[in-house]
Write an enzyme that holds these catalytic residues in place. Structure first.
Site: not given
Ligand code: HH2
Length: 257
Positions: A201, A235
């Site tokens: 992040k 995660r």
């Molecule tokens: N962060 C993201 C998406 N879903 N769900 C939970 N429970 N907690 C989190 O911190 C969280 C989440 C965002 O990260 P990522 O999936 O890597 O990226 P993107 O939203 O660009 O697909």
């Protein structure tokens, strides 16, 4: 929890669709993931929204292609219709960045047997990083999650099915994120497991000066800190590196003598 982003535009690992996403997910399990979190819409700050059909077209073939695995799958969505279809395809957890504030989502999960992750965010992905403001970020996030747990329990979702998440990076400055990580042990007061999503992040970019493709060491450090401070689920994108770090942590905590 290994992240499987079936999107063209996730902030650090977009671009794996269909068969490529399935192979990636299998690798995460081989690397030691205990849960796979499958998402078809990026929620990075400023991300464009995706229609229901498009999200379904992305995630359902991947869920279907992973059914033979023994690890449980989670669907990362805030849309009730996507939750419904994913549950019908066999996912065992709903990961809702909207914490079941949509009544249809609340009812749907209540009427199923699946687990749920309730996450805190301030605002919506399009605008959430504009100017997040809190009086006391840790207190407010705990209070929000307490209310959401109670709403879920009142709707018929047993406490044992609930996990909570402070939502790192969702409407939070670097200072807010650091306060939440520093004071993560306080979330134990809610009496349900804590999930932490810090992987790659931008807060880690702010701390290290690294772009999203070069944040693995910082992500492993952050996951370890989260676990030390009580997180039961992390995660992550980089499963193998994180699992190795956890092995060292577990050894020092008495699993190896
Ligand atoms: N962060 C993201 C998406 N879903 N769900 C939970 N429970 N907690 C989190 O911190 C969280 C989440 C965002 O990260 P990522 O999936 O890597 O990226 P993107 O939203 O660009 O697909």
């Amino acid at each position: 929890m290994g992240i499987v982003n079936v999107t063209p535009d996730s902030f650090s690992d977009g671009g794996r669709l269909g068969q490529e996403a399935i192979l990636h997910a299998r690798q995460l399990v081989a690397d030691g993931a205990d849960i796979l979190d499958i998402g078809g819409e990026s929620t990075r700050p400023g991300a464009p929204s995706v229609g229901v059909q498009e999200e379904l077209d992305r995630v359902l073939p991947v869920i279907d292609g992973l059914r033979d695995l023994s690890v449980p799958m989670s669907i990362d969505t805030f849309k009730p219709s996507v939750m419904k279809a994913a549950i019908a395809y066999g996912v065992q957890m709903v990961n809702d960045i909207n914490a079941l504030q949509d009544v249809a989502a609340l009812q749907l999960v209540a009427n199923s047997q699946v687990a749920v992750c309730l996450m805190h965010k301030q605002g919506d992905p399009q605008t959430m990083q504009n100017q997040p403001v809190y009086r006391d970020v840790v207190e407010e996030v705990i209070e929000f999650l307490r209310v959401r747990i109670e709403a879920a329990v009142s709707a018929g979702i047993a406490r044992e099915r609930i996990t909570i998440d402070p939502g790192f990076g969702f409407g939070k400055t670097l200072g807010h994120n650091m306060a939440l990580l520093r004071e993560l042990p306080r979330f134990a007061v809610l009496g349900v497991p804590v999930l932490a999503g810090l992987s790659r992040k931008s807060m880690l970019g702010e701390l290290t000066g690294q772009d999203a493709g070069h944040r693995m060491p910082a992500s492993v450090a952050a996951a370890l800190i989260a676990v030390q401070r009580g997180a039961k689920v992390v995660r992550v994108h980089d499963v193998r590196a994180t699992v190795d770090a956890m092995k060292v942590w577990n050894a020092i905590n008495g699993e190896v003598r």
